[in-house]
Design a protein around this motif. Structure first.
Motif, mmCIF file in Angstrom:
data_model
loop_
_atom_site.group_PDB
_atom_site.id
_atom_site.type_symbol
_atom_site.label_atom_id
_atom_site.label_comp_id
_atom_site.label_asym_id
_atom_site.label_seq_id
_atom_site.Cartn_x
_atom_site.Cartn_y
_atom_site.Cartn_z
ATOM 1 N N GLY A 49 -18.752 -41.889 12.876
ATOM 2 C CA GLY A 49 -20.107 -42.210 13.289
ATOM 3 C C GLY A 49 -21.017 -41.007 13.408
ATOM 4 O O GLY A 49 -21.997 -41.029 14.164
ATOM 5 N N ASP A 50 -20.726 -39.964 12.642
ATOM 6 C CA ASP A 50 -21.517 -38.736 12.704
ATOM 7 C C ASP A 50 -22.672 -38.825 11.700
ATOM 8 O O ASP A 50 -22.562 -38.360 10.567
ATOM 9 C CB ASP A 50 -20.626 -37.533 12.403
ATOM 10 N N GLN A 51 -23.771 -39.436 12.136
ATOM 11 C CA GLN A 51 -24.927 -39.657 11.267
ATOM 12 C C GLN A 51 -25.485 -38.354 10.703
ATOM 13 O O GLN A 51 -25.802 -38.254 9.517
ATOM 14 C CB GLN A 51 -26.019 -40.390 12.047
ATOM 15 N N GLU A 52 -25.592 -37.353 11.565
ATOM 16 C CA GLU A 52 -26.166 -36.081 11.126
ATOM 17 C C GLU A 52 -25.333 -35.450 10.015
ATOM 18 O O GLU A 52 -25.873 -34.988 9.011
ATOM 19 C CB GLU A 52 -26.265 -35.118 12.313
ATOM 20 N N LEU A 53 -24.016 -35.448 10.176
ATOM 21 C CA LEU A 53 -23.153 -34.858 9.154
ATOM 22 C C LEU A 53 -23.195 -35.668 7.869
ATOM 23 O O LEU A 53 -23.182 -35.102 6.765
ATOM 24 C CB LEU A 53 -21.720 -34.748 9.667
ATOM 25 N N VAL A 54 -23.252 -36.984 7.983
ATOM 26 C CA VAL A 54 -23.372 -37.828 6.796
ATOM 27 C C VAL A 54 -24.613 -37.451 5.997
ATOM 28 O O VAL A 54 -24.568 -37.287 4.771
ATOM 29 C CB VAL A 54 -23.417 -39.321 7.185
#
Length: 279
Positions: A49-54
């Motif tokens: 759930g790591d939106q920023e890394l995605v």
């Protein structure tokens, strides 16, 4: 029939999952996932759930490649209920119809998980079902057990709505609180009017958020059907769809609005009376 090597790798993968989902992931677990399971850092970021890394990985050119069992980053995000990551991956052309080794798609898996859980996890996966349907995910595929996404949604009210690309919306005004359905395909404005028009037995959402005179003119010019607009339900007052509605991305007529204002602020010249007979 699966080889013993495939079975062992699948068992290792499932035993590894808890450490991949843990708040802090070890480098050893990451390497096992990448090297033994054929995973990618994009899939790992989606799973966690790591939106920023995605977003960073997609911007750097990462593609959504499946692991050894056919599971993609989008599939991971769907089964975990991360709707915004699903949107980001879909925008980067992740395959909505990719199938893992058990034949399931991201839509099937999101529906299955939602049907088997309660509370926040069910709600999150129901939103993912809504998002995937909005994005065009196909209802036809079946998993290895012959079940479709629609099958897993049966008997669960919020999923039955989600799979039909509709959500229930409740008017926020205390003297109204009418509940009605909104079709995603019909609406792309965050600020709307409460209610719908019943015409020839079908519901039509009230358009835009102008004054009643504006709405009436829009209805007549846009449709021009004899007897339109028919019976009107709802108080007709404007409000903003909540962020968690599951309706997805919106265009809005007032970009400066933050959502904290009183609903009438979006339409200072509108008619906010309960009466709807003059629409």
């Amino acid at each position: 029939m699966q080889s013993s090597e495939e079975v062992q790798r699948k068992l290792m993968y499932h035993s590894l999952l808890p450490s991949l989902e843990a708040p802090e992931i070890t480098e050893e677990a990451r390497q096992l996932y990448l090297e033994q399971c054929g995973g990618t850092d994009l899939s790992l970021a989606a799973l966690r759930g790591d939106q920023e890394l995605v977003e960073v990985l997609l911007a750097s050119g990462a593609s959504d490649s499946p692991d050894f069992s056919g599971v993609t980053a989008l599939y991971h995000a769907a089964m975990r209920g991360f709707a915004e990551i699903v949107r980001s991956l879909a925008a980067a052309r992740s395959d909505l119809e990719a199938r893992c080794s058990d034949g399931s798609t991201a839509l099937i898996q999101a529906a299955y998980v939602a049907s088997q859980t309660e509370g926040p996890r069910r709600a999150a996966c129901a939103v993912v079902v809504s998002v995937l349907r909005e994005l065009g995910a196909d209802l036809a595929p079946k998993d290895s057990w012959g079940k479709t996404a629609d099958y897993y949604c049966r008997g669960v009210p919020e999923l039955e709505i989600a799979i039909k690309s509709e959500v229930l919306v409740t008017c926020p005004y205390q003297d109204c609180h009418r509940v009605y359905r909104v079709r995603r395909a019909d609406y792309r404005c965050r600020v709307v009017r409460c209610g719908c028009v019943i015409f020839r037995g079908r519901e039509y959402q009230l358009p835009k958020h102008g004054s009643r005179a504006d709405v009436r003119q829009w209805l007549q010019e846009s449709w021009g059907w004899d007897g339109w607009p028919g019976e009107v339900l709802g108080c007709g007052r404007p409000f903003r769809f909540p962020e968690e509605s599951g309706l997805g991305s919106f265009l809005t007529w007032s970009e400066e609005l933050t959502g904290a204002e009183h609903p009438s602020a979006v339409d200072a010249d509108g008619d906010y009376s309960i009466a709807t007979s003059n629409l």
